[in-house]
Motif scaffolding. Sequence first.
Motif, PDB file in Angstrom:
ATOM      1  N   ILE A   1       0.873  -1.255   0.030  1.00 53.35           N
ATOM      2  CA  ILE A   1       0.105   0.033   0.099  1.00 53.35           C
ATOM      3  C   ILE A   1       0.878   1.255   0.052  1.00 53.35           C
ATOM      4  O   ILE A   1       1.800   1.564   1.044  1.00 53.35           O
ATOM      5  CB  ILE A   1      -0.779   0.011   1.350  1.00 53.35           C
ATOM      6  N   LEU A   2       0.881   2.022  -1.246  1.00 51.36           N
ATOM      7  CA  LEU A   2       1.658   3.077  -1.265  1.00 51.36           C
ATOM      8  C   LEU A   2       0.909   4.379  -0.854  1.00 51.36           C
ATOM      9  O   LEU A   2      -0.295   4.648  -1.414  1.00 51.36           O
ATOM     10  CB  LEU A   2       2.324   3.190  -2.479  1.00 51.36           C
ATOM     11  N   ASN A   3       1.456   5.152   0.284  1.00 44.31           N
ATOM     12  CA  ASN A   3       1.097   6.705   0.354  1.00 44.31           C
ATOM     13  C   ASN A   3       1.782   7.569  -0.044  1.00 44.31           C
ATOM     14  O   ASN A   3       2.911   7.956   0.331  1.00 44.31           O
ATOM     15  CB  ASN A   3       0.928   6.701   1.833  1.00 44.31           C
ATOM     16  N   SER A   4       1.465   8.270  -1.454  1.00 46.17           N
ATOM     17  CA  SER A   4       2.161   9.333  -2.060  1.00 46.17           C
ATOM     18  C   SER A   4       1.851  10.730  -1.761  1.00 46.17           C
ATOM     19  O   SER A   4       2.416  11.636  -2.082  1.00 46.17           O
ATOM     20  CB  SER A   4       2.025   9.064  -3.621  1.00 46.17           C
ATOM     21  N   GLY A   5       0.816  10.782  -0.532  1.00 51.87           N
ATOM     22  CA  GLY A   5       0.486  12.209  -0.042  1.00 51.87           C
ATOM     23  C   GLY A   5       1.290  12.440   1.256  1.00 51.87           C
ATOM     24  O   GLY A   5       2.325  11.921   1.556  1.00 51.87           O
ATOM     25  N   ASN A   6       0.786  13.650   1.851  1.00 51.35           N
ATOM     26  CA  ASN A   6       1.466  14.221   2.910  1.00 51.35           C
ATOM     27  C   ASN A   6       1.052  13.933   4.277  1.00 51.35           C
ATOM     28  O   ASN A   6       1.365  14.656   5.306  1.00 51.35           O
ATOM     29  CB  ASN A   6       1.725  15.730   2.641  1.00 51.35           C
ATOM     30  N   THR A   7      -0.053  12.958   4.200  1.00 55.27           N
ATOM     31  CA  THR A   7      -0.779  12.941   5.546  1.00 55.27           C
ATOM     32  C   THR A   7      -0.920  11.102   5.600  1.00 55.27           C
ATOM     33  O   THR A   7      -1.040  10.406   4.807  1.00 55.27           O
ATOM     34  CB  THR A   7      -2.351  13.480   5.542  1.00 55.27           C
ATOM     35  N   ALA A   8      -0.603  10.908   6.644  1.00 52.89           N
ATOM     36  CA  ALA A   8      -0.644   9.490   7.256  1.00 52.89           C
ATOM     37  C   ALA A   8      -2.189   8.913   7.446  1.00 52.89           C
ATOM     38  O   ALA A   8      -2.863   9.692   7.504  1.00 52.89           O
ATOM     39  CB  ALA A   8       0.028   9.216   8.756  1.00 52.89           C
ATOM     40  N   PHE A   9      -2.637   7.588   6.752  1.00 52.97           N
ATOM     41  CA  PHE A   9      -3.507   7.033   6.874  1.00 52.97           C
ATOM     42  C   PHE A   9      -3.454   6.003   8.094  1.00 52.97           C
ATOM     43  O   PHE A   9      -2.515   5.058   7.967  1.00 52.97           O
ATOM     44  CB  PHE A   9      -3.835   6.267   5.674  1.00 52.97           C
ATOM     45  N   THR A  10      -4.363   5.884   8.961  1.00 52.29           N
ATOM     46  CA  THR A  10      -4.299   4.825   9.882  1.00 52.29           C
ATOM     47  C   THR A  10      -5.525   4.162  10.134  1.00 52.29           C
ATOM     48  O   THR A  10      -6.586   4.639   9.358  1.00 52.29           O
ATOM     49  CB  THR A  10      -4.133   5.834  11.317  1.00 52.29           C
ATOM     50  N   GLY A  11      -5.557   3.222  10.813  1.00 55.82           N
ATOM     51  CA  GLY A  11      -6.758   2.360  11.332  1.00 55.82           C
ATOM     52  C   GLY A  11      -7.188   1.527   9.882  1.00 55.82           C
ATOM     53  O   GLY A  11      -8.567   1.253   9.766  1.00 55.82           O
ATOM     54  N   LEU A  12      -6.375   1.262   8.726  1.00 62.50           N
ATOM     55  CA  LEU A  12      -6.980   0.702   7.670  1.00 62.50           C
ATOM     56  C   LEU A  12      -7.206  -0.896   7.923  1.00 62.50           C
ATOM     57  O   LEU A  12      -6.353  -1.184   8.752  1.00 62.50           O
ATOM     58  CB  LEU A  12      -5.838   1.062   6.478  1.00 62.50           C
TER      59      LEU A  12
ATOM     60  N   GLY B   1     -11.106 -15.545   9.080  1.00 62.03           N
ATOM     61  CA  GLY B   1     -12.230 -15.698   8.125  1.00 62.03           C
ATOM     62  C   GLY B   1     -12.603 -17.092   7.624  1.00 62.03           C
ATOM     63  O   GLY B   1     -12.172 -18.135   8.202  1.00 62.03           O
ATOM     64  N   PRO B   2     -13.031 -17.232   6.214  1.00 63.38           N
ATOM     65  CA  PRO B   2     -13.026 -16.328   5.469  1.00 63.38           C
ATOM     66  C   PRO B   2     -14.105 -15.273   5.383  1.00 63.38           C
ATOM     67  O   PRO B   2     -15.364 -15.476   6.008  1.00 63.38           O
ATOM     68  CB  PRO B   2     -13.365 -16.981   4.123  1.00 63.38           C
ATOM     69  N   PRO B   3     -14.182 -14.084   4.998  1.00 64.15           N
ATOM     70  CA  PRO B   3     -12.797 -13.566   4.439  1.00 64.15           C
ATOM     71  C   PRO B   3     -11.646 -13.227   5.345  1.00 64.15           C
ATOM     72  O   PRO B   3     -11.991 -12.888   6.487  1.00 64.15           O
ATOM     73  CB  PRO B   3     -13.048 -12.405   3.575  1.00 64.15           C
ATOM     74  N   LEU B   4     -10.336 -13.186   5.078  1.00 65.39           N
ATOM     75  CA  LEU B   4      -9.328 -12.551   5.824  1.00 65.39           C
ATOM     76  C   LEU B   4      -9.631 -11.227   6.173  1.00 65.39           C
ATOM     77  O   LEU B   4      -9.500 -10.680   5.299  1.00 65.39           O
ATOM     78  CB  LEU B   4      -8.023 -13.255   5.238  1.00 65.39           C
ATOM     79  N   ALA B   5      -9.102 -10.826   7.262  1.00 67.42           N
ATOM     80  CA  ALA B   5      -9.176  -9.673   7.566  1.00 67.42           C
ATOM     81  C   ALA B   5      -7.992  -9.187   8.520  1.00 67.42           C
ATOM     82  O   ALA B   5      -7.758  -9.863   9.615  1.00 67.42           O
ATOM     83  CB  ALA B   5     -10.467  -9.034   8.156  1.00 67.42           C
ATOM     84  N   VAL B   6      -7.141  -8.184   7.901  1.00 71.34           N
ATOM     85  CA  VAL B   6      -6.016  -7.664   8.538  1.00 71.34           C
ATOM     86  C   VAL B   6      -6.302  -6.310   9.101  1.00 71.34           C
ATOM     87  O   VAL B   6      -6.428  -5.291   8.217  1.00 71.34           O
ATOM     88  CB  VAL B   6      -4.585  -7.880   8.035  1.00 71.34           C
ATOM     89  N   SER B   7      -6.468  -5.848  10.075  1.00 69.62           N
ATOM     90  CA  SER B   7      -6.868  -4.521  10.712  1.00 69.62           C
ATOM     91  C   SER B   7      -5.787  -3.833  11.381  1.00 69.62           C
ATOM     92  O   SER B   7      -4.840  -4.514  11.951  1.00 69.62           O
ATOM     93  CB  SER B   7      -8.315  -4.495  11.690  1.00 69.62           C
ATOM     94  N   GLY B   8      -5.925  -2.396  11.618  1.00 71.18           N
ATOM     95  CA  GLY B   8      -5.041  -1.652  12.372  1.00 71.18           C
ATOM     96  C   GLY B   8      -3.739  -1.191  11.472  1.00 71.18           C
ATOM     97  O   GLY B   8      -2.882  -1.129  12.084  1.00 71.18           O
ATOM     98  N   ILE B   9      -3.954  -1.244  10.221  1.00 70.72           N
ATOM     99  CA  ILE B   9      -2.887  -0.919   9.530  1.00 70.72           C
ATOM    100  C   ILE B   9      -2.653   0.855   9.157  1.00 70.72           C
ATOM    101  O   ILE B   9      -3.787   1.276   8.816  1.00 70.72           O
ATOM    102  CB  ILE B   9      -3.088  -1.391   7.918  1.00 70.72           C
ATOM    103  N   THR B  10      -1.287   1.139   9.397  1.00 73.94           N
ATOM    104  CA  THR B  10      -1.140   2.580   9.177  1.00 73.94           C
ATOM    105  C   THR B  10      -0.127   2.642   8.168  1.00 73.94           C
ATOM    106  O   THR B  10       0.837   1.746   7.923  1.00 73.94           O
ATOM    107  CB  THR B  10      -0.420   3.144  10.502  1.00 73.94           C
TER     108      THR B  10
END
Length: 283
Positions: free
Chosen positions: A53-64, A107-116
């Motif tokens: 997952i690439l973040n090319s912006g200037n702000t972090a994304f959390t809780g994904l 799962g299914p489906p597989l879920a991975v949470s808490g991604i920053t």
Amino acid sequence: MATFFNQATLSYSGGTVNSNITTGEILEVLSVTKTAVVDEYSQGSEITYVINILNSGNTAFTGLTVTDDLGAYEFNGTELTPLEYVDGSVKYFINGDLQAAPSVTAGPPLAVSGITVPAGSVATIAYTAQANGFAPPAVGGTVENTATVSGAGITDLTASETVTAEDEPRLDITKSLSPSTVTENGQITYTFVIRNTGNAPADATDNVVITDTFNPALSGITVTYNGTTWTTPENYTYDETTGLFTTVPGQITVPAATFTQDPTTGVWVTTPGSVTLTVTGTI
């Protein structure tokens, strides 16, 4: 990139009138890719997937949250899942540095949470899944699974990967003896059954060879292959002194397995291809 439209309405005592339509674009700063480490599978084999997952912006994304449908497909009105998450296999990295284990629901489906995903960074989630009895095993069979990245402030992102059933023979061999108790100078028969559970035949170019050292050595042997008598040295070699028996490369060929999908359960049933070699001789 997403496009959005807006229009205003003006109301007054004489009626209503609409404004012009404005058009805007949202530049998505998150992108996702998904790759399988291997591009082929067989039932029971494990496949490791890597999601970036690439973040090319200037702000972090959390809780994904990253979900994977594990290749789910419809069969006779039922959803079948050909992949099973391997417990404990998830690894989470930011810019290549290993992070604390995220929350995982198998799962299914597989879920991975808490991604920053910090600004200007790449988050990587790697995990392993095992192909089960719902994974198509025949030549041309495929498993396609889709990962979805979701969270507050973003439009869901998806990435898919397809792996293909291995196109190769998978052989095993069993050996039996008859009778198991014999008198001196008695006659015994060794029976070798070679099975192929793969979706491709083992042909002459695969150079299938059986080697066995009979102890005690046999004398006066006769050899049959699928009921047809073999001769030496065309089909095999044998040393009565050492008991060493060897088939000639390319003489043994084994047909591919056949596969049928149970119409009720959806499980793929494998019927192996097989051949039989017998060696009869006197102790």
